[in-house]
Design an enzyme around this catalytic site. Sequence first.
Site, PDB file in Angstrom:
ATOM      1  N   SER A  87       0.840  -1.198   0.000  1.00 54.95           N
ATOM      2  CA  SER A  87       0.000   0.000   0.000  1.00 54.95           C
ATOM      3  C   SER A  87       0.873   1.245   0.000  1.00 54.95           C
ATOM      4  CB  SER A  87      -0.908   0.020   1.230  1.00 54.95           C
ATOM      5  OG  SER A  87      -1.497   1.305   1.334  1.00 54.95           O
ATOM      6  N   HIS A 114      -0.931  -1.586  -4.213  1.00 56.76           N
ATOM      7  CA  HIS A 114      -2.262  -1.272  -3.682  1.00 56.76           C
ATOM      8  C   HIS A 114      -2.370   0.248  -3.561  1.00 56.76           C
ATOM      9  CE1 HIS A 114      -5.887  -2.196  -1.262  1.00 56.76           C
ATOM     10  NE2 HIS A 114      -5.522  -1.165  -0.519  1.00 56.76           N
ATOM     11  N   ASP A 148      -4.626   3.349  -2.535  1.00 50.64           N
ATOM     12  CA  ASP A 148      -5.765   3.741  -1.705  1.00 50.64           C
ATOM     13  C   ASP A 148      -6.279   5.115  -2.130  1.00 50.64           C
ATOM     14  OD1 ASP A 148      -6.114   1.595   0.240  1.00 50.64           O
ATOM     15  OD2 ASP A 148      -4.096   2.120   0.911  1.00 50.64           O
ATOM     16  N   MET A 178     -12.047   4.155  -1.797  1.00 52.34           N
ATOM     17  CA  MET A 178     -12.783   4.567  -0.596  1.00 52.34           C
ATOM     18  C   MET A 178     -13.467   5.886  -0.935  1.00 52.34           C
ATOM     19  SD  MET A 178      -9.861   3.389   2.077  1.00 52.34           S
ATOM     20  CE  MET A 178      -8.655   3.319   0.751  1.00 52.34           C
TER      21      MET A 178
HETATM   22  C1  DX5 Z   1      -6.668   1.926   4.953  1.00 54.24           C
HETATM   23  C2  DX5 Z   1      -6.102   1.414   3.667  1.00 54.24           C
HETATM   24  C3  DX5 Z   1      -5.016   0.422   3.812  1.00 54.24           C
HETATM   25  C4  DX5 Z   1      -3.809   0.934   4.535  1.00 54.24           C
HETATM   26  C5  DX5 Z   1      -3.068  -0.219   5.092  1.00 54.24           C
HETATM   27  O1  DX5 Z   1      -7.741   2.735   4.630  1.00 54.24           O
HETATM   28  O2  DX5 Z   1      -7.114   0.806   2.898  1.00 54.24           O
HETATM   29  O3  DX5 Z   1      -4.645  -0.082   2.526  1.00 54.24           O
HETATM   30  O4  DX5 Z   1      -2.958   1.670   3.719  1.00 54.24           O
HETATM   31  O5  DX5 Z   1      -2.052   0.286   5.879  1.00 54.24           O
HETATM   32  P1  DX5 Z   1      -1.356  -0.557   7.015  1.00 54.24           P
HETATM   33  O6  DX5 Z   1      -0.739  -1.749   6.332  1.00 54.24           O
HETATM   34  O7  DX5 Z   1      -0.375   0.389   7.568  1.00 54.24           O
HETATM   35  O8  DX5 Z   1      -2.436  -0.967   7.972  1.00 54.24           O
HETATM   36 ZN    ZN Z   2      -6.509  -0.245   1.071  1.00 57.58          ZN
END
Ligand code: DX5
Ligand code: ZN
Length: 230
Positions: free
Chosen positions: A10, A34, A36, A69
């Site tokens: 991510s 990934h 976001d 999101m």
């Molecule tokens: C949260 C995101 C995740 C996030 C994960 O809204 O969807 O993808 O970046 O981050 P970590 O691995 O730090 O929990």
């Molecule tokens: Zn995510």
Amino acid sequence: MIRPVRIAASILAADFARLGEDVARVEPFLDLLHVDVMDGHFVPNISLGLPVIRSLRAVSNLPFDCHLMITDPADYVEALSGAGATGITVHMEAVPDPTGVARMAREVGLEFGVVINPATPFETMDPFLELCDIVLVMSVEPGFGGQGFISSVLAKVEAARKAIDNRGLDVALEIDGGIGPDTIGAARSAGADVFVAGTAIFGRPDPVAAISELRDIASSRDRPVVGGGD
Ligand code: DX5
Ligand code: ZN
């Protein structure tokens, strides 16, 4: 049947001022990037959007797993494809019937999936598994990286694994949030095959070693236990 382990980094946890360098460093060791995308409306945070995806596409050959999101994903499907996304996931909480947006995604050549928040029951997505290339179970509240893993979501991962296998579907099962060396093993045992990690990769001094550690821990859950020594 469960697929081999895939690791998705991510970029939310990367240094956005050096995003290209951060991605280039880990690209050979990853399966997916990934991405976001947050709109400040579906979640109480704003992250990045089309221009960043377009710039990354110019420097990366990885599949871009775009986690939307956002309240109105259908409005952005075509633009996301044009910018270089290869797949999108949309939240069931934003789009209770994702049939239309799934069709739009297919029309522009995107892989499609649905996501559920920690409080949303698996049954919400169950009727739509046949529409999906991937289903995503959130293991933190969406909006922010670096949160603690909510282990109660593992029951939903198990339920999704069973549904996918019972119906013989060709669907990947992804988990996102709080994935790290201490949690990835349990997520694999519950049946996930795509593991999103932000902080546990980009927040570590050696992101490449971090990826390989995560992959090893998850994959080790697949080996039959050999006991007894005879
Ligand atoms: C949260 C995101 C995740 C996030 C994960 O809204 O969807 O993808 O970046 O981050 P970590 O691995 O730090 O929990
Ligand atoms: Zn995510």
